[in-house]
Each structure stands twice: as C-alpha cells, then as structure tokens.
Design a protein around this motif. Structure first.
Motif, short mmCIF file in Angstrom:
data_model
loop_
_atom_site.label_atom_id
_atom_site.label_comp_id
_atom_site.label_asym_id
_atom_site.label_seq_id
_atom_site.Cartn_x
_atom_site.Cartn_y
_atom_site.Cartn_z
N GLY A 93 0.83 -1.21 0.00
CA GLY A 93 0.00 0.00 0.00
C GLY A 93 0.86 1.26 0.00
O GLY A 93 0.58 2.22 -0.72
N ASN A 94 1.91 1.24 0.81
CA ASN A 94 2.87 2.34 0.86
C ASN A 94 3.46 2.61 -0.50
O ASN A 94 3.50 3.75 -0.96
CB ASN A 94 4.05 1.90 1.76
CG ASN A 94 4.16 2.70 3.02
OD1 ASN A 94 3.47 3.69 3.22
ND2 ASN A 94 5.04 2.26 3.89
N LYS A 95 3.94 1.56 -1.15
CA LYS A 95 4.59 1.70 -2.46
C LYS A 95 3.60 2.21 -3.52
O LYS A 95 3.95 3.06 -4.34
CB LYS A 95 5.19 0.37 -2.89
CG LYS A 95 6.44 -0.01 -2.12
CD LYS A 95 7.00 -1.35 -2.58
CE LYS A 95 8.36 -1.68 -2.03
NZ LYS A 95 8.57 -1.50 -0.63
N LEU A 96 2.38 1.71 -3.49
CA LEU A 96 1.37 2.16 -4.45
C LEU A 96 1.05 3.64 -4.23
O LEU A 96 0.94 4.41 -5.19
CB LEU A 96 0.10 1.32 -4.33
CG LEU A 96 0.19 -0.11 -4.89
CD1 LEU A 96 -1.00 -0.93 -4.44
CD2 LEU A 96 0.31 -0.10 -6.41
N LEU A 97 0.94 4.06 -2.96
CA LEU A 97 0.64 5.47 -2.67
C LEU A 97 1.80 6.38 -3.08
O LEU A 97 1.57 7.45 -3.66
CB LEU A 97 0.35 5.64 -1.18
CG LEU A 97 -1.11 5.87 -0.83
CD1 LEU A 97 -1.31 5.94 0.66
CD2 LEU A 97 -1.68 7.09 -1.50
N ILE A 98 3.01 5.98 -2.77
CA ILE A 98 4.18 6.78 -3.16
C ILE A 98 4.19 6.96 -4.68
O ILE A 98 4.42 8.06 -5.18
CB ILE A 98 5.50 6.10 -2.68
CG1 ILE A 98 5.61 6.23 -1.16
CG2 ILE A 98 6.72 6.68 -3.38
CD1 ILE A 98 6.69 5.36 -0.53
N LYS A 119 -13.91 1.83 9.49
CA LYS A 119 -13.50 0.55 10.09
C LYS A 119 -12.25 -0.02 9.45
O LYS A 119 -11.64 -0.95 9.97
CB LYS A 119 -14.66 -0.45 10.10
CG LYS A 119 -14.96 -1.17 8.83
CD LYS A 119 -16.10 -2.15 9.08
CE LYS A 119 -16.37 -3.02 7.89
NZ LYS A 119 -17.52 -3.91 8.11
N LEU A 120 -11.82 0.57 8.34
CA LEU A 120 -10.58 0.14 7.67
C LEU A 120 -9.40 0.93 8.24
O LEU A 120 -8.75 1.72 7.55
CB LEU A 120 -10.70 0.33 6.16
CG LEU A 120 -11.84 -0.43 5.48
CD1 LEU A 120 -11.95 -0.03 4.02
CD2 LEU A 120 -11.66 -1.93 5.61
N LEU A 121 -9.15 0.72 9.52
CA LEU A 121 -8.14 1.53 10.24
C LEU A 121 -6.75 1.53 9.61
O LEU A 121 -6.14 2.59 9.49
CB LEU A 121 -8.06 1.10 11.70
CG LEU A 121 -9.24 1.54 12.57
CD1 LEU A 121 -9.12 0.98 13.98
CD2 LEU A 121 -9.35 3.05 12.62
N PRO A 122 -6.23 0.37 9.18
CA PRO A 122 -4.89 0.43 8.56
C PRO A 122 -4.86 1.33 7.33
O PRO A 122 -3.90 2.06 7.12
CB PRO A 122 -4.61 -1.03 8.17
CG PRO A 122 -5.46 -1.84 9.12
CD PRO A 122 -6.70 -1.01 9.33
N ALA A 123 -5.93 1.32 6.54
CA ALA A 123 -5.99 2.18 5.35
C ALA A 123 -6.04 3.65 5.75
O ALA A 123 -5.30 4.48 5.21
CB ALA A 123 -7.20 1.81 4.49
N ILE A 124 -6.90 3.97 6.71
CA ILE A 124 -7.02 5.37 7.17
C ILE A 124 -5.67 5.87 7.69
O ILE A 124 -5.23 6.98 7.38
CB ILE A 124 -8.11 5.51 8.26
CG1 ILE A 124 -9.47 5.02 7.76
CG2 ILE A 124 -8.18 6.94 8.79
CD1 ILE A 124 -10.11 5.82 6.67
N HIS A 125 -4.99 5.05 8.50
CA HIS A 125 -3.67 5.43 9.03
C HIS A 125 -2.67 5.65 7.91
O HIS A 125 -1.86 6.58 7.95
CB HIS A 125 -3.15 4.39 10.02
CG HIS A 125 -3.92 4.34 11.30
ND1 HIS A 125 -4.17 5.45 12.08
CD2 HIS A 125 -4.51 3.31 11.93
CE1 HIS A 125 -4.89 5.11 13.13
NE2 HIS A 125 -5.11 3.80 13.07
#
Length: 154
Positions: A93-98, A119-125
């Motif tokens: 997810g990090n790599k895709l966002l970067i 409720k998707l806490l890891p995504a929100i963070h």
C-alpha cells in the motif's frame, strides 16, 4: 525478482483489478453495482476517461492495485486500491501510494481525494501518514463510504 515493481495497466492485465478488489470488498462489505461496472470495464471506466491504473508485481505475480480516476483537470480520485491478503504487511500500500503521489506531481494534478470507511483503520492510518486529511463527505456514490479525505499536491 524479489522486489516489488509498480507497473501500469495494460489490456492483458484487465482481471487483477477486479479479482483484488472483489477479494477485499466481499471480506468487509459487499460488491456494489458501481464496483461491478468499473471493475469489469477498467479500460472504459477509468483509462478512457483520463484515469490511470497501476499494479504492484512481486515474484512475477500481481499482488496489488490502485487507480487514479479523473474528476477534472486538477483533481483525481485515489480509488480501487487493493492488496492481496497474502501480501499484507509487505508495504505494498505504501509503495502504491508513493507511486500515485509521484505521478500526480509529474502530471500537475493539484488534489487527490478518496473515499473510505472508518472501520478500515490500517488504510485510514496509511492515508493520514501521507498527508491526507478528512473533509466533509458530501454526496457519495458508495454505500460503504463514510469518510472522505483529500491531499493538496504542492
């Protein structure tokens, strides 16, 4: 071979955006009609409308995806982000966002927006870590969306 490579959409890679997104949607929510339309026709619904789709490839396998859907000349929606369950925790997810932020900067995109669910806490963070902030939800076309975030690209 053991590094994650971010590659662009191509017609022969039509299926992974659908399979990866359906995997998580069915786990947490449901596949809505709009999802079915966009995921079944990524070329017509995203690419042909000025958007972009990227895939994360690891050990020869597509394990993640994200799209930038064009809203207008300056604004794109970060959408259809999904990482395979078996690849969770690898920083995909990090790599895709970067990658998306770099593409936005290169293409003079001024604002990225996204819709998610609290409720998707890891995504929100993850989004917060990259400078996305919550903004009023407004009209939204997905039942599951209960938060809207945006990031202004300098």
């Amino acid at each position: 071979m053991n590094t994650v490579e971010i590659i662009p959409f191509s017609p022969d890679l039509k299926e992974p955006i659908k399979t990866l997104n359906k995997e998580w949607l069915q786990k947490y929510f449901k596949v809505e009609e709009k999802d079915e339309i966009v995921l079944s026709n990524p070329q017509e619904e995203i690419i042909d409308k000025g958007g972009l789709i990227f895939y994360a490839k690891y050990k020869g396998e597509i394990i993640g995806t994200v799209s930038l859907m064009k809203i207008d000349h300056n604004t794109f929606e970060l959408s259809k982000m999904a990482v395979s369950d078996k690849a969770q925790g690898l920083g995909i997810g990090n790599k895709l966002l970067i990658h998306c932020l770099a593409v936005a900067e290169e293409n003079n995109i001024k604002k990225l927006i996204l819709y998610s669910n609290r409720k998707l806490l890891p995504a929100i963070h993850l989004y917060e870590k990259f400078g996305f902030i919550e903004v009023p939800l407004g009209n939204v076309s997905y039942e599951r969306a209960d938060i809207k975030m945006e990031k202004i690209i300098p």
